[in-house]
Design a protein around this motif. Structure first.
Motif, PDB file in Angstrom:
ATOM      1  N   ASP A  76     -22.639 -35.240 -62.930  1.00 49.78           N
ATOM      2  CA  ASP A  76     -23.317 -35.129 -64.091  1.00 49.78           C
ATOM      3  C   ASP A  76     -23.453 -33.152 -64.595  1.00 49.78           C
ATOM      4  OD1 ASP A  76     -25.870 -34.464 -64.503  1.00 49.78           O
ATOM      5  OD2 ASP A  76     -27.042 -34.081 -63.043  1.00 49.78           O
ATOM      6  N   ILE A  77     -22.974 -33.558 -65.765  1.00 48.03           N
ATOM      7  CA  ILE A  77     -22.981 -33.240 -67.044  1.00 48.03           C
ATOM      8  C   ILE A  77     -23.762 -32.022 -67.456  1.00 48.03           C
ATOM      9  CG2 ILE A  77     -22.088 -32.232 -68.567  1.00 48.03           C
ATOM     10  CD1 ILE A  77     -20.019 -34.688 -68.053  1.00 48.03           C
ATOM     11  N   GLY A  78     -24.089 -30.915 -67.107  1.00 48.26           N
ATOM     12  CA  GLY A  78     -25.837 -30.535 -67.188  1.00 48.26           C
ATOM     13  C   GLY A  78     -26.379 -30.230 -66.307  1.00 48.26           C
ATOM     14  N   CYS A  79     -26.547 -30.048 -64.977  1.00 52.85           N
ATOM     15  CA  CYS A  79     -26.525 -30.623 -64.084  1.00 52.85           C
ATOM     16  C   CYS A  79     -28.310 -29.606 -63.302  1.00 52.85           C
ATOM     17  CB  CYS A  79     -26.467 -30.754 -62.802  1.00 52.85           C
ATOM     18  SG  CYS A  79     -25.265 -29.594 -62.366  1.00 52.85           S
ATOM     19  N   GLY A  80     -28.342 -28.749 -64.173  1.00 52.81           N
ATOM     20  CA  GLY A  80     -29.381 -27.644 -64.158  1.00 52.81           C
ATOM     21  C   GLY A  80     -29.572 -27.147 -62.929  1.00 52.81           C
ATOM     22  N   ILE A  81     -30.695 -27.074 -62.487  1.00 51.20           N
ATOM     23  CA  ILE A  81     -31.116 -26.525 -60.651  1.00 51.20           C
ATOM     24  C   ILE A  81     -31.441 -27.928 -60.079  1.00 51.20           C
ATOM     25  CG2 ILE A  81     -33.405 -26.763 -61.382  1.00 51.20           C
ATOM     26  CD1 ILE A  81     -32.801 -23.844 -59.821  1.00 51.20           C
ATOM     27  N   GLY A  82     -30.708 -29.381 -60.675  1.00 53.40           N
ATOM     28  CA  GLY A  82     -30.269 -30.483 -59.864  1.00 53.40           C
ATOM     29  C   GLY A  82     -31.736 -31.277 -59.521  1.00 53.40           C
ATOM     30  N   ARG A  83     -32.199 -31.545 -60.869  1.00 54.46           N
ATOM     31  CA  ARG A  83     -33.313 -32.112 -60.503  1.00 54.46           C
ATOM     32  C   ARG A  83     -32.929 -33.532 -60.372  1.00 54.46           C
ATOM     33  NH1 ARG A  83     -38.942 -31.653 -63.541  1.00 54.46           N
ATOM     34  NH2 ARG A  83     -37.480 -29.966 -65.173  1.00 54.46           N
ATOM     35  N   MET A  84     -31.779 -34.154 -61.041  1.00 57.08           N
ATOM     36  CA  MET A  84     -31.383 -35.326 -60.559  1.00 57.08           C
ATOM     37  C   MET A  84     -30.453 -35.224 -59.530  1.00 57.08           C
ATOM     38  SD  MET A  84     -32.408 -36.616 -63.975  1.00 57.08           S
ATOM     39  CE  MET A  84     -33.228 -35.806 -63.891  1.00 57.08           C
ATOM     40  N   ILE A  98     -18.752 -39.414 -53.772  1.00 55.75           N
ATOM     41  CA  ILE A  98     -19.419 -37.725 -53.813  1.00 55.75           C
ATOM     42  C   ILE A  98     -20.280 -37.652 -55.544  1.00 55.75           C
ATOM     43  CG2 ILE A  98     -17.380 -37.156 -53.155  1.00 55.75           C
ATOM     44  CD1 ILE A  98     -15.778 -36.737 -55.763  1.00 55.75           C
ATOM     45  N   TYR A  99     -20.787 -36.840 -55.481  1.00 55.41           N
ATOM     46  CA  TYR A  99     -21.381 -36.493 -56.743  1.00 55.41           C
ATOM     47  C   TYR A  99     -21.205 -35.221 -57.096  1.00 55.41           C
ATOM     48  CZ  TYR A  99     -25.361 -33.979 -58.980  1.00 55.41           C
ATOM     49  OH  TYR A  99     -25.852 -33.014 -59.737  1.00 55.41           O
ATOM     50  N   GLU A 100     -20.438 -34.276 -58.042  1.00 48.35           N
ATOM     51  CA  GLU A 100     -20.425 -33.343 -58.990  1.00 48.35           C
ATOM     52  C   GLU A 100     -21.343 -32.996 -59.819  1.00 48.35           C
ATOM     53  OE1 GLU A 100     -18.398 -31.070 -58.023  1.00 48.35           O
ATOM     54  OE2 GLU A 100     -17.337 -32.075 -56.101  1.00 48.35           O
ATOM     55  N   GLY A 101     -21.677 -31.590 -60.155  1.00 48.72           N
ATOM     56  CA  GLY A 101     -22.592 -31.150 -61.412  1.00 48.72           C
ATOM     57  C   GLY A 101     -22.522 -30.094 -61.436  1.00 48.72           C
ATOM     58  N   ILE A 102     -22.304 -30.088 -62.730  1.00 47.86           N
ATOM     59  CA  ILE A 102     -21.438 -28.813 -63.747  1.00 47.86           C
ATOM     60  C   ILE A 102     -22.216 -28.512 -65.007  1.00 47.86           C
ATOM     61  CG2 ILE A 102     -19.301 -29.917 -63.263  1.00 47.86           C
ATOM     62  CD1 ILE A 102     -18.892 -30.592 -66.404  1.00 47.86           C
ATOM     63  N   ASP A 103     -22.852 -27.329 -64.970  1.00 45.83           N
ATOM     64  CA  ASP A 103     -24.589 -26.281 -65.602  1.00 45.83           C
ATOM     65  C   ASP A 103     -23.157 -25.299 -65.854  1.00 45.83           C
ATOM     66  OD1 ASP A 103     -26.584 -27.364 -66.434  1.00 45.83           O
ATOM     67  OD2 ASP A 103     -26.797 -25.510 -66.030  1.00 45.83           O
ATOM     68  N   ASN A 122     -21.339 -33.629 -49.312  1.00 45.69           N
ATOM     69  CA  ASN A 122     -20.709 -34.321 -50.610  1.00 45.69           C
ATOM     70  C   ASN A 122     -21.414 -34.836 -51.636  1.00 45.69           C
ATOM     71  OD1 ASN A 122     -23.075 -35.672 -49.534  1.00 45.69           O
ATOM     72  ND2 ASN A 122     -22.454 -37.234 -50.351  1.00 45.69           N
ATOM     73  N   PHE A 123     -22.236 -33.304 -51.587  1.00 49.50           N
ATOM     74  CA  PHE A 123     -22.706 -32.929 -53.537  1.00 49.50           C
ATOM     75  C   PHE A 123     -22.259 -31.241 -53.426  1.00 49.50           C
ATOM     76  CE2 PHE A 123     -25.482 -36.393 -53.173  1.00 49.50           C
ATOM     77  CZ  PHE A 123     -25.884 -36.637 -53.913  1.00 49.50           C
ATOM     78  N   GLY A 124     -21.553 -31.123 -54.510  1.00 45.60           N
ATOM     79  CA  GLY A 124     -20.688 -29.740 -55.187  1.00 45.60           C
ATOM     80  C   GLY A 124     -21.082 -29.477 -56.225  1.00 45.60           C
ATOM     81  N   PHE A 125     -21.324 -28.168 -56.836  1.00 42.67           N
ATOM     82  CA  PHE A 125     -21.974 -27.860 -57.934  1.00 42.67           C
ATOM     83  C   PHE A 125     -20.838 -26.544 -58.155  1.00 42.67           C
ATOM     84  CE2 PHE A 125     -25.194 -29.396 -55.230  1.00 42.67           C
ATOM     85  CZ  PHE A 125     -25.506 -30.195 -56.274  1.00 42.67           C
TER      86      PHE A 125
END
Length: 191
Positions: A76-84, A98-103, A122-125
């Motif tokens: 999730d590119i531009g994951c912000g504050i985790g809305r998705m 896994i889920y990886e969010g970057i922002d 399994n959720f990384g940021f």
């Protein structure tokens, strides 16, 4: 080859009736679940409206329009504050995906790390210090120099929600090049 998906007006169902019913139920549960995290209103720096409802709506789009499956690895590119991310905690399989969010906004990433990752390991940021006039004007990386911090072919699905609208065309090209590098063959970009 990977695919870029856009909304279309086709009427071809992606899910069978039972799966469609289950997805509708899941989205309703996400909206109603008072135990799922919601950031404090003053911490939400992008997007307005009902945090859980919007996330659940996008989960429906990811599954119906893009064929997201519970065992897919998600970026999730531009994951912000985790809305998705929050609704995806209820959909992707913790033992197989896994889920990886970057922002670029560190405060949003820190909230996600404190609130989501402890319950869903399994959720990384990650914060990516990309310069953006609106969200990170002091960033150290220019948009054309952005490189995703992941191996080639690491993900089945990438989301870029409300990202391209904040970038000049030449930076969108850089982002797409990087997305296609980290997608597996047959992987999908939801833009």
């Amino acid at each position: 080859m990977s695919q870029v998906l856009a909304f279309s007006n086709h009427d071809d169902p992606v899910l069978d009736a039972k799966s469609e019913q289950h997805l509708d139920w899941l989205c309703e549960q996400i909206i109603a679940n008072r135990f799922l995290p919601v950031p404090p209103e003053e911490a939400v720096f992008v997007g307005d409206g009902d945090y859980r409802a919007i996330g659940a709506e996008f989960l429906g789009h990811f599954v119906r329009r893009a064929g997201l499956m519970p065992d897919h690895d998600v970026l999730d590119i531009g994951c912000g504050i985790g809305r998705m991310a929050v609704p995806l905690t209820q959909y992707i399989d913790a033992s197989n995906a896994i889920y990886e969010g970057i922002d670029p906004v560190a405060n949003g990433i820190e909230w996600c790390k404190r609130t989501i990752s402890p319950a869903y390991p399994n959720f990384g940021f990650q914060t990516q210090d990309v310069k953006n006039a609106l969200y990170n004007p002091e960033g150290s990386i220019g948009g054309r120099g952005m490189r995703l911090p992941f191996q080639d072919g690491a993900f089945d699905f990438t989301a870029m929600i409300s990202v391209a609208t904040h970038l000049p065309p030449e930076e969108i090209e850089t982002y797409c090049t990087e997305v296609f590098r980290v997608l597996r063959p047959g992987g999908k970009l939801f833009l």
